[in-house]
Structure formats: structure tokens, C-alpha cells
Enzyme design. Structure first.
Site, PDB file in Angstrom:
ATOM      1  N   CYS A 120       7.038   8.928   0.140  1.00  0.00           N
ATOM      2  CA  CYS A 120       6.900   7.496  -0.625  1.00  0.00           C
ATOM      3  C   CYS A 120       5.578   7.108  -0.316  1.00  0.00           C
ATOM      4  O   CYS A 120       4.879   7.437   0.656  1.00  0.00           O
ATOM      5  CB  CYS A 120       7.807   6.562   0.430  1.00  0.00           C
ATOM      6  SG  CYS A 120       7.597   4.877   0.052  1.00  0.00           S
ATOM      7  N   GLU A 165       5.132  -3.133   4.777  1.00  0.00           N
ATOM      8  CA  GLU A 165       4.657  -4.185   4.032  1.00  0.00           C
ATOM      9  C   GLU A 165       4.582  -5.456   5.130  1.00  0.00           C
ATOM     10  O   GLU A 165       3.827  -6.366   4.781  1.00  0.00           O
ATOM     11  CB  GLU A 165       5.692  -4.436   2.987  1.00  0.00           C
ATOM     12  CG  GLU A 165       5.563  -3.868   1.905  1.00  0.00           C
ATOM     13  CD  GLU A 165       6.168  -3.966   0.763  1.00  0.00           C
ATOM     14  OE1 GLU A 165       6.677  -5.139   0.497  1.00  0.00           O
ATOM     15  OE2 GLU A 165       5.981  -3.113  -0.345  1.00  0.00           O
ATOM     16  N   HIS A 223       4.331   4.380   0.423  1.00  0.00           N
ATOM     17  CA  HIS A 223       4.000   3.428   1.463  1.00  0.00           C
ATOM     18  C   HIS A 223       3.648   4.267   2.818  1.00  0.00           C
ATOM     19  O   HIS A 223       2.864   3.787   3.669  1.00  0.00           O
ATOM     20  CB  HIS A 223       5.138   2.556   1.718  1.00  0.00           C
ATOM     21  CG  HIS A 223       5.349   1.343   0.929  1.00  0.00           C
ATOM     22  ND1 HIS A 223       5.510   1.573  -0.600  1.00  0.00           N
ATOM     23  CD2 HIS A 223       5.263  -0.019   1.213  1.00  0.00           C
ATOM     24  CE1 HIS A 223       5.676   0.239  -0.924  1.00  0.00           C
ATOM     25  NE2 HIS A 223       5.525  -0.585   0.222  1.00  0.00           N
ATOM     26  N   ASP A 248       2.839   2.491 -10.779  1.00  0.00           N
ATOM     27  CA  ASP A 248       3.912   2.241  -9.644  1.00  0.00           C
ATOM     28  C   ASP A 248       5.108   1.245 -10.051  1.00  0.00           C
ATOM     29  O   ASP A 248       4.499   0.229 -10.741  1.00  0.00           O
ATOM     30  CB  ASP A 248       3.105   2.065  -8.399  1.00  0.00           C
ATOM     31  CG  ASP A 248       4.221   2.131  -7.163  1.00  0.00           C
ATOM     32  OD1 ASP A 248       5.226   2.896  -7.122  1.00  0.00           O
ATOM     33  OD2 ASP A 248       3.981   1.480  -6.283  1.00  0.00           O
ATOM     34  N   SER A 249       6.182   1.197  -9.345  1.00  0.00           N
ATOM     35  CA  SER A 249       6.719  -0.069  -9.239  1.00  0.00           C
ATOM     36  C   SER A 249       6.378  -1.194  -8.696  1.00  0.00           C
ATOM     37  O   SER A 249       6.900  -2.442  -8.879  1.00  0.00           O
ATOM     38  CB  SER A 249       8.276   0.219  -8.654  1.00  0.00           C
ATOM     39  OG  SER A 249       7.897   0.721  -7.557  1.00  0.00           O
ATOM     40  N   CYS A 260       4.878   6.514  -8.439  1.00  0.00           N
ATOM     41  CA  CYS A 260       6.204   5.772  -7.786  1.00  0.00           C
ATOM     42  C   CYS A 260       7.183   7.151  -7.735  1.00  0.00           C
ATOM     43  O   CYS A 260       7.485   7.812  -8.425  1.00  0.00           O
ATOM     44  CB  CYS A 260       6.600   4.892  -8.652  1.00  0.00           C
ATOM     45  SG  CYS A 260       8.295   4.358  -8.346  1.00  0.00           S
TER      46      CYS A 260
END
Length: 273
Positions: free
Chosen positions: A192, A160, A194, A17-18, A80
Site C-alpha cells: 500500500c 493520515e 501509505h 492514484d485514488s 494505486c
């Protein structure tokens, strides 16, 4: 197609992933495939990828693919959405015949299966949504589906920050989801890595009539299927080993990473290109 005799099925699955978001895919893999060894790579020094050119993303993706191949992985998973949208072909070209999976393919398949000929919502970062990768793949799988996409740029920083059930996050979700829910979608793809951390809140906002498609979970399901089909599945009773590589160790990486993973990260190794 089965693998040749003598192939070491204990080789790890390579996930990349990035940044830190792909750890939700690792978490799903740990739960679905508890005996599989995993090597994770997060390009934390160069995140975010979404603001970079396609050529740059392709270059970074090639570097990471080559690094994981050096770790003798048996499968590559692009965790990602940005890489999957613009550089999946780079991974496939360098993978030396290994199975290659990505979150967009897994999410698109699961959404179409859940809503054949139906109305599907997709939420993601602006780069993923602008790439139209989910809608394009869904229409390839089922030309009858209607896809309604919505970029949600504030979700990543909110996750985050740890604001998973904060009033600000709830209000933001209500605003973002309003136009998609107005289309009476039957499924909503969390496009996504996240977003799985927001699942309880998103389920509440979307209501009981909308099925959430978690790309992390669907990727783990697809990985289990591909490993079984190719004879690469690793059974047994030995505890799996997990390694984590990053290109930088930001101050908050451990905290955020453990929130995404749902457990201790242990040792994180830094790669200097």
C-alpha cells in the site's frame, strides 16, 4: 527498443492514484530520477476506491488515463494498489503504446528477486489482499515461492493521522504482523502506498531477519530501467518540473500530501470532470 528520433524525452511521467498515497511513489521517483518531469493525479473527490465495484474503478481509471494522455506523458505509473489489482488492463488498452508500470508488478518482481523460492509476506488494504494480485503475480514469476498475506485496514487512517511512531500504531503493527512473522518470512512487501511512511516502525517490529520491500522504491527502480530501455530517459542539469492535479482539495490534503512527499507541494490544480 529505442524510440524514434525526434521524440521529446522531456515529456513528463504520469503518476496516478485514488488519493494522496501515490505521492510516496512520486517521492521515490524524484530521488531516483531527479531530472524527470512528473504529473501527478489524485482522485481525492472519489477516494476510497476499495469499497467501489470493479466496473466503477475501471471507469474512473479510464477517465484518469485519458486525462494524463492529454498532458502528453511518456510513461504511465499506476501508483494505486486497488487500481493496479483490478484495472491495469484498462490503462494498457488506452496507453497508445506508452510504457505502463504499476506498484504490484514492481513489488512482486522485487520480492521474488529478494527471496527466490522463499517465504514472502504481503501486507495491504483488504481490497488489495482479497484480490490476491500480489500472490498471483509472484507465483507467475516463481512457482516455488510461498506467499502469506495480511490485510491491515487500520494503517491508512493511522498514517493520515500522522501517528507514524505512536504506541497505538506500534501495537496495531505487532498484531497485524504476528501471523505473517510466525511463518518465518524472509521478505515483507509493503503493498500500500501509505505504508512506506511506517517503514522505521515496521522494520523494528519485523526484526532484522526480514527484508522490507517498498513498492514505491521498487516502482522508481523499474521506471528508471524501462525509460533507459526505451530511450525515453531524460538527463541534463535543468531542474525538473512537477504538477499536481486533484479532483477535490480537502482541508488536510496539503498537510498530508507534504508529509508523503517529504517537501512542499506548491500549487495544486483542481480538475472538474
Amino acid at each position: 527498443m529505442n524510440v524514434q528520433a525526434g521524440t521529446d524525452v522531456s515529456r513528463p511521467i504520469g503518476v496516478f492514484d485514488s488519493g494522496v498515497g501515490g505521492l510516496t511513489v512520486v517521492r521515490a521517483l524524484m530521488e531516483r530520477l531527479p531530472f524527470e518531469n512528473i504529473v501527478y493525479f489524485g482522485d481525492t473527490a472519489r477516494v476510497p476506491y476499495g469499497v467501489k465495484s470493479v466496473a466503477t474503478i475501471e471507469h474512473f481509471t479510464a477517465q484518469i488515463t485519458d486525462f494524463l494522455l492529454q498532458q502528453d506523458v511518456k510513461m504511465l505509473i499506476i501508483a494505486c494498489n486497488t487500481m493496479a489489482a483490478v484495472a491495469a488492463h484498462v490503462v494498457a488498452a488506452r496507453a497508445r503504446g506508452l510504457p505502463v508500470l504499476d506498484v504490484i508488478e514492481a513489488g512482486a518482481q522485487a520480492a521474488v528477486e529478494a527471496s527466490p523460492g522463499g517465504r514472502i509476506g504481503v501486507i495491504g488494504t483488504p481490497t488489495t489482499i482479497n484480490s490476491n494480485a500480489y500472490a498471483r503475480r509472484m507465483h507467475e514469476l516463481d512457482s516455488g515461492v510461498r506467499v502469506y498475506s495480511q490485510a491491515c485496514p487500520l494503517f491508512v487512517p493511522l498514517v493520515e493521522e500522522g501517528w507514524l511512531d505512536h504506541p497505538v500504531t506500534r501495537m496495531t503493527a505487532q498484531e497485524y504482523l504476528r501471523p505473517v512473522l510466525a511463518e518465518e518470512v524472509g521478505s515483507l512487501v509493503l503493498g500500500c502506498t501509505h505504508y512506506p511512511l511506517l517503514k522505521p516502525l515496521l522494520r523494528d517490529v519485523a526484526g532484522p531477519g526480514v527484508r522490507l520491500i517498498d513498492s514505491a522504491v521498487t516502482t522508481a527502480e523499474l521506471a528508471a530501467e524501462r525509460l533507459r530501455e526505451s530511450g525515453l530517459a531524460h538527463g541534463g542539469s535543468q531542474p525538473a518540473s512537477y504538477r499536481y492535479f486533484v479532483t477535490d482539495v480537502p482541508l488536510r490534503f496539503q498537510t498530508i500530501g507534504e508529509r508523503f512527499l517529504g517537501r512542499s507541494l506548491g500549487r495544486v490544480e483542481r480538475v472538474d470532470w
